[in-house]
Design a protein around this motif. Structure first.
Motif, PDB file in Angstrom:
ATOM      1  N   GLU A 488      27.869 -14.026  -7.155  1.00  0.00           N
ATOM      2  CA  GLU A 488      26.885 -14.085  -6.016  1.00  0.00           C
ATOM      3  C   GLU A 488      26.012 -15.259  -5.899  1.00  0.00           C
ATOM      4  O   GLU A 488      26.036 -15.764  -4.590  1.00  0.00           O
ATOM      5  CB  GLU A 488      25.776 -13.007  -6.131  1.00  0.00           C
ATOM      6  CG  GLU A 488      25.204 -12.505  -4.804  1.00  0.00           C
ATOM      7  CD  GLU A 488      24.514 -11.210  -5.194  1.00  0.00           C
ATOM      8  OE1 GLU A 488      23.840 -10.513  -4.044  1.00  0.00           O
ATOM      9  OE2 GLU A 488      24.397 -10.499  -6.104  1.00  0.00           O
ATOM     10  N   MET A 523      33.573  -5.612  -0.734  1.00  0.00           N
ATOM     11  CA  MET A 523      33.048  -5.508   0.768  1.00  0.00           C
ATOM     12  C   MET A 523      31.680  -4.788   0.744  1.00  0.00           C
ATOM     13  O   MET A 523      30.819  -5.094   1.549  1.00  0.00           O
ATOM     14  CB  MET A 523      34.059  -4.575   1.691  1.00  0.00           C
ATOM     15  CG  MET A 523      35.136  -5.449   2.250  1.00  0.00           C
ATOM     16  SD  MET A 523      34.740  -6.399   3.398  1.00  0.00           S
ATOM     17  CE  MET A 523      34.720  -5.127   4.711  1.00  0.00           C
ATOM     18  N   GLU A 524      31.475  -3.627  -0.045  1.00  0.00           N
ATOM     19  CA  GLU A 524      30.221  -2.724  -0.193  1.00  0.00           C
ATOM     20  C   GLU A 524      29.008  -3.928  -0.775  1.00  0.00           C
ATOM     21  O   GLU A 524      28.083  -3.671  -0.139  1.00  0.00           O
ATOM     22  CB  GLU A 524      30.567  -1.762  -0.902  1.00  0.00           C
ATOM     23  CG  GLU A 524      29.296  -0.715  -1.072  1.00  0.00           C
ATOM     24  CD  GLU A 524      29.663   0.539  -1.782  1.00  0.00           C
ATOM     25  OE1 GLU A 524      28.735   1.047  -2.076  1.00  0.00           O
ATOM     26  OE2 GLU A 524      30.881   0.960  -2.319  1.00  0.00           O
ATOM     27  N   ARG A 525      29.381  -4.594  -1.530  1.00  0.00           N
ATOM     28  CA  ARG A 525      28.322  -5.559  -1.969  1.00  0.00           C
ATOM     29  C   ARG A 525      28.040  -6.708  -1.312  1.00  0.00           C
ATOM     30  O   ARG A 525      27.005  -7.132  -1.159  1.00  0.00           O
ATOM     31  CB  ARG A 525      28.886  -6.054  -3.307  1.00  0.00           C
ATOM     32  CG  ARG A 525      27.764  -6.979  -4.208  1.00  0.00           C
ATOM     33  CD  ARG A 525      27.994  -6.878  -5.632  1.00  0.00           C
ATOM     34  NE  ARG A 525      27.085  -7.534  -6.190  1.00  0.00           N
ATOM     35  CZ  ARG A 525      26.402  -7.255  -7.388  1.00  0.00           C
ATOM     36  NH1 ARG A 525      26.770  -6.234  -8.187  1.00  0.00           N
ATOM     37  NH2 ARG A 525      25.647  -7.993  -8.170  1.00  0.00           N
ATOM     38  N   GLY A 527      29.902  -7.532   1.822  1.00  0.00           N
ATOM     39  CA  GLY A 527      30.057  -7.532   3.365  1.00  0.00           C
ATOM     40  C   GLY A 527      31.120  -8.118   3.896  1.00  0.00           C
ATOM     41  O   GLY A 527      32.326  -8.337   3.134  1.00  0.00           O
ATOM     42  N   ALA A 528      31.246  -8.921   5.115  1.00  0.00           N
ATOM     43  CA  ALA A 528      32.489  -9.079   5.816  1.00  0.00           C
ATOM     44  C   ALA A 528      33.150 -10.359   5.226  1.00  0.00           C
ATOM     45  O   ALA A 528      33.891 -10.829   5.745  1.00  0.00           O
ATOM     46  CB  ALA A 528      32.178  -9.314   7.299  1.00  0.00           C
ATOM     47  N   THR A 554      36.416 -16.263   5.562  1.00  0.00           N
ATOM     48  CA  THR A 554      36.287 -15.369   4.690  1.00  0.00           C
ATOM     49  C   THR A 554      35.685 -16.197   3.508  1.00  0.00           C
ATOM     50  O   THR A 554      36.160 -17.356   3.347  1.00  0.00           O
ATOM     51  CB  THR A 554      37.166 -14.287   4.356  1.00  0.00           C
ATOM     52  OG1 THR A 554      38.361 -15.062   4.146  1.00  0.00           O
ATOM     53  CG2 THR A 554      37.301 -13.306   5.523  1.00  0.00           C
TER      54      THR A 554
END
Length: 713
Positions: A488, A523-525, A527-528, A554
């Protein structure tokens, strides 16, 4: 197609002997009582589909059932064969999982019996005389036998073998079925096979002939004096030693024949004036590096010789192997021949085709499974009539419909991604074609061949200017939350991240996070910004996912090994490899090579299971400590072994079926000496053909095609 026939006799006696072997070389389903389904099960335990493969599967142990005591003399722990009369029977209650129980008496004592098999339960009839064999056990103050190995009417006691071989089994296959098939196979052994071992050696060691040795191994009850005493064990050991010597001798002879065939195999002289090469380099705009010039000189010297080139071009990821390959292919074109380059993925093959088309002054044709219709017909026609002087493609090049006018040079890129047969099939589409293998980390089998001196190696040192080391680290999967937090932070700093998983979707057999599951979680963490690419996607979707990642749309690409080769995205700086212990060294090195292609510092995080085996730990530690593809390949060879130089296995320690490790050390020198008598290492390559006996030996051990397989690199 090349074969070792120039080293084997074509005499009438040899042909007659080989004809006599036909039933042994036939499929397992040719045996009486063996249908196709059972043949498949037998093949699982034998590792082969021939009758001979069954005969070469030795028992794991032999159970001695000669002890036939009265019940008053039995003791716990003994394996006994007992005859008696059923005194009483107590069947299980309906729909329960309880056993059938009975008591057996022979007038001197009693024995409790418990069986779970309905078939055995039906044999338990009050007052019926029975014979049973198995392990005697103590149950409180009584002796009993649970699920006897044999339970038969007393009149058929002879059906219980006195010495009972125990073969490995698989689900759906029972010991009686293996025994039945083995008995049928033994009956097919010709009684008059020619002897390939020195009679003095046989006499000195008291070794039986080959057929007798197999009978003793698979049916020890056929050994003289097996009814009593321990003499059978000595005979059994002699049979094992003789068969181990046979297997090692076949291996030694196959290697000698293959080496001779390789060195004597005619080639073609391919020279040129360098005009095409100079035109290409002018378009390229840069002179070759000193390393490229050096390896190209070695390759061109080989191509100019009147023997086949078999050379490995080993260069690290990004070292410039493609330019060297192009120069070699243009040298073939200068000599009037065609050259073909085969790559393992369409992505990489198209990359090569684009590069060669841009730099080559002669026509380049591309062929893959996705080339259809008129385009495919045009490509095949130009390959067949020689218009296509340079051909680039995927596995599609080995298909039957692909015919070359005059294929002179075969280049295999990422050689570790192809099997021996695929390499051979393409090579054999040419007449005496040269072969150049390219990889950053050669498969252990190829390193083995280079150590034999039967494949030359050119090492291309160096990396492109500005390429920085990749910081490599190991992390337990239990630290996943810390890893995600670190990623992150990296994303906030503009990083692009590859995340590689070993599987596409969840596996019930392996507890491994699959690409699709990991994609959903990321994706849940995040996103796109997360994309997905794997081999089971439609090619258009996969290409779009790669394109989105390359353009920065991406920022995390979850993928399988489809990105292992041919993906060049300099902006990607982080590689995460999940369950890294599941990958080989060559794959790990290639995957890591997808990052570190730009000016920024790059990182490779190898995530592993907490319970790492020592071999897996050594593999990952090697990757962490070095980026040198040469050192990594050598470590791969050390860890995995060199495979089978005259067979199709590309890695692993030598696998002998009849020569266990403890016998190899004792008998290898004997086998070498026997091979030296049959085919002396000092004999000229035009030595006399092999006699009938060693030809039969090679055929029995499936080594008759050794020279062709050896040639596949």
């Amino acid at each position: 197609m090349s074969s070792p026939l120039s080293f084997t006799s074509s005499s009438v006696r040899t042909q007659e002997a080989l004809c006599a072997l036909a039933p042994l070389l036939a499929p397992l389903e040719s045996l009486r009582g063996v249908n196709t389904a059972r043949a498949r099960l037998l093949a699982r335990i034998t590792g082969g589909s021939r009758v001979m493969d069954l005969l070469f599967r030795p028992p794991e142990t032999v159970t001695d059932r000669r002890l036939r005591p009265a019940l008053r003399d039995i003791k716990p722990g003994m394996i006994a064969t007992i005859c008696g009369v059923v005194c009483d029977v107590r069947p299980p209650t309906p729909h329960s999982r309880q056993p059938w129980r009975a008591t057996l008496s022979d007038g001197t004592g009693t024995l409790d019996i418990a069986v779970f098999s309905p078939w055995q339960g039906k044999q338990l009839v009050k007052d019926a005389p029975l014979a049973l064999s198995g392990m005697v056990e103590q149950f409180h103050d009584r002796l009993g036998m649970t699920t006897p190995d044999y339970l038969l009417p007393a009149a058929t006691t002879e059906r219980i073998p006195i010495l009972d071989p125990v073969w490995p089994l698989t689900a759906g296959l029972f010991s009686g079925q293996v025994r039945q098939a083995m008995t049928a196979a033994l009956a097919l052994l010709p009684p008059d096979l020619p002897e390939w071992l020195d009679p003095a050696l046989l006499h000195h060691n008291s070794w039986p002939d080959f057929a007798t040795a197999l009978h003793w191994l698979q049916s020890p009850a056929s050994i003289p004096d097996s009814q009593s005493g321990s003499a059978w064990q000595k005979c059994y050991a002699r049979a094992q030693a003789r068969l181990a010597c046979d297997e090692l001798l076949a291996d030694q002879l196959a290697m000698r024949i293959a080496q001779r065939a390789s060195r004597a195999r005619p080639g073609r002289t391919m020279t040129g004036d360098g005009a095409l090469q100079q035109q290409s380099l002018k378009t390229f705009g840069h002179a070759p590096t000193p390393g490229q010039r050096h390896v190209l000189q070695e390759i061109e010297a080989d191509m100019a010789q009147p023997r086949r080139m078999r050379r490995l071009l080993q260069g690290d990821v990004g070292a410039g192997k493609t330019l060297v390959a192009l120069m070699a292919m243009l040298r073939a074109a200068e000599s009037g021949a065609q050259a073909a380059l085969m790559a393992p993925t369409e992505i990489l093959a198209r990359q090569h085709a684009a590069t060669l088309t841009r730099l080559s002054p002669v026509p380049v044709v591309f062929l893959s499974g996705s080339v259809k219709g008129k385009a495919r017909k045009t490509a095949l026609a130009s390959i067949a009539d020689g218009t296509a002087q340079l051909v680039v493609g995927t596995h599609a090049l080995v298909q039957d419909g692909v015919q070359f006018a005059d294929l002179g040079l075969v280049v295999i890129d990422e050689q570790h991604r192809f099997g021996v047969e695929q390499r051979l099939t393409l090579l054999e589409k040419g007449q005496n074609a040269d072969m150049l293998l390219m990889t950053a980390t050669p498969i252990p089998r190829t390193l083995l061949l280079t150590r034999f001196g039967d494949m030359q190696i050119s090492r291309l040192d160096g990396k492109p200017a500005g390429r920085k080391p990749v910081h490599t680290s190991l992390h337990a999967l239990a630290a996943m939350e810390d890893i995600l937090a670190a990623l992150e932070r990296a994303l906030r700093n503009g990083a692009q991240i590859f995340w590689v998983c070993p599987l596409v979707s969840e596996s019930e057999a392996l507890d491994i996070a699959a690409a699709e599951a990991r994609y959903a979680e990321l994706m849940e963490r995040f996103g796109a910004v997360v994309g997905l690419a794997h081999g089971q996607q439609d090619a258009t979707l996969r290409e779009q996912a790669l394109q989105d990642f390359a353009t920065g749309q991406t920022r995390i690409l979850v993928a399988t090994t489809v990105i292992e080769v041919g993906v060049d995205i300099p902006s990607a700086t982080v590689m995460v490899i999940e369950h890294a212990e599941r990958f080989g060294l060559a794959q790990l090195h290639q995957l890591r090579g997808r990052v570190g292609r730009g000016a920024d510092a790059s990182y490779c995080l190898m995530l592993h299971d907490a319970a790492l085996g020592q071999t897996a730990r050594n593999r990952l530690t090697c990757l962490r400590d070095t980026e040198d593809g040469f050192l990594i390949a050598d470590e791969d060879f050390r860890l995995r072994g060199g495979g089978d130089a005259t067979g199709r296995r590309q890695s692993g320690l030598p696998e002998y079926r009849l020569a266990p490790e403890e016998l190899v050390d004792k008998i290898l020198a004997i086998a070498y000496a026997q091979a030296e008598v049959i085919l002396p290492s000092t004999a000229p390559e035009t030595a006399q053909p092999l006699d009938t006996a060693p030809t039969v030996l090679l055929t029995l051990f499936d080594k008759a095609d050794a020279a062709r397989i050896f040639n596949g690199g």
